[in-house]
Design an enzyme around this catalytic site. Structure first.
Site, short mmCIF file in Angstrom:
data_model
loop_
_atom_site.label_atom_id
_atom_site.label_comp_id
_atom_site.label_asym_id
_atom_site.label_seq_id
_atom_site.Cartn_x
_atom_site.Cartn_y
_atom_site.Cartn_z
N CYS A 76 -22.02 79.09 33.54
CA CYS A 76 -20.66 78.90 34.05
C CYS A 76 -20.39 80.02 35.04
CB CYS A 76 -19.67 78.96 32.89
SG CYS A 76 -17.93 78.99 33.39
N CYS A 187 -19.95 75.71 40.91
CA CYS A 187 -19.53 75.49 39.52
C CYS A 187 -20.57 74.59 38.89
CB CYS A 187 -18.14 74.84 39.47
SG CYS A 187 -17.64 74.26 37.83
#
Length: 256
Positions: A76, A187
């Site tokens: 992440c 992302c």
């Protein structure tokens, strides 16, 4: 007591996004055991403060260590920016790998490339991101492109839906009449919609993400720690949400 080599590599994300990194890790280390930890209960991370994301990630690591892991991959970008450096300081014996937007490979696409960097609003505000772009600013133009709410849409699992296509067309509209060489998927959720991004751009731009580089670095650190496993690989997926659908979506994205 279980041999440390046979303990799983934990892969954590705020939901299903990190499954894109897990895919690359499995390719790179097919004999390893992986424990994918999707934290949908606390999603989205991208709209939380740095302090909140650090605390959440620290608590998740503590829970995983009680269960037993040999390494941690923070799949992440938001959590990497907010927590990885501090977690390494707090856990010096645990191999910890984060992820970063693929700005470096994007800088090598051509001479002076113009590149859109898609990411959550929090990632784009982080000093780590700014420092990354500054390192390669002399090689090209990197245009931050905040994508509020996009990870939430992907969390639903409908990665070919009309809603996402409409979102992307609106997001990219100001750039369609400009020269763009590449798009960095900043992302881990975004690689799940790589095909639809490519379709929206009619295949005219290069699309890059940091999953493969993260898997390569994870393997390097695990080899350096003499923890590389030999045997039959395994994957276990857990999610902090009580909704069983999140497990189904994770498996769908992993094996599609």
């Amino acid at each position: 007591m279980e041999n440390r080599i046979d303990l799983p590599i934990a892969v954590i994300d705020s939901g299903v996004g990190g499954i894109s990194v897990l895919r690359e890790l499995i390719k790179m280390m097919p004999e390893e055991r992986f424990l994918y930890f999707g934290d949908s209960k606390n999603a989205p991370y991208g709209t939380k403060s740095r302090a909140e994301v650090l605390e959440i990630t620290r608590n998740n690591l503590t829970a995983l260590q009680k269960r037993g892991i040999k390494a941690l991959v923070v799949a992440c970008n938001t959590a990497t920016s907010a927590a990885v450096r501090i977690l390494r300081e707090e856990n010096p014996k645990l191999p910890i790998v984060g992820i970063e937007p693929a700005v470096k490979p994007a800088s090598e696409l051509c001479e002076s490339p113009r590149v859109l960097v898609m990411a959550t609003p929090l990632t784009l505000k982080e000093e780590k991101f700014k420092n990354l772009v500054d390192r390669f600013a002399h090689k090209g133009e990197f245009i931050p492109l905040p994508c509020p709410g996009l990870a939430d849409l992907i969390e639903k699992g409908d990665v070919e839906g009309e809603e996402i296509e409409a979102y992307l067309k609106n997001l990219f509209a100001p750039y369609f009449d400009q020269h763009i060489d590449g798009i960095v998927l900043g992302c881990t959720h975004y690689p799940h919609i790589r095909e639809i991004i490519d379709r929206v751009w009619c295949g005219k731009v290069a699309i890059l993400d940091g999953g493969e580089g993260t898997a390569r670095e994870a393997r390097r650190r695990i080899v350096a720690a003499d923890l590389l496993r030999h045997g039959e690989g395994e994957v276990e997926i857990v999610n902090t949400s009580s909704d069983e659908k999140m497990i189904e979506i994770s498996k769908k994205l992993l094996y599609r």
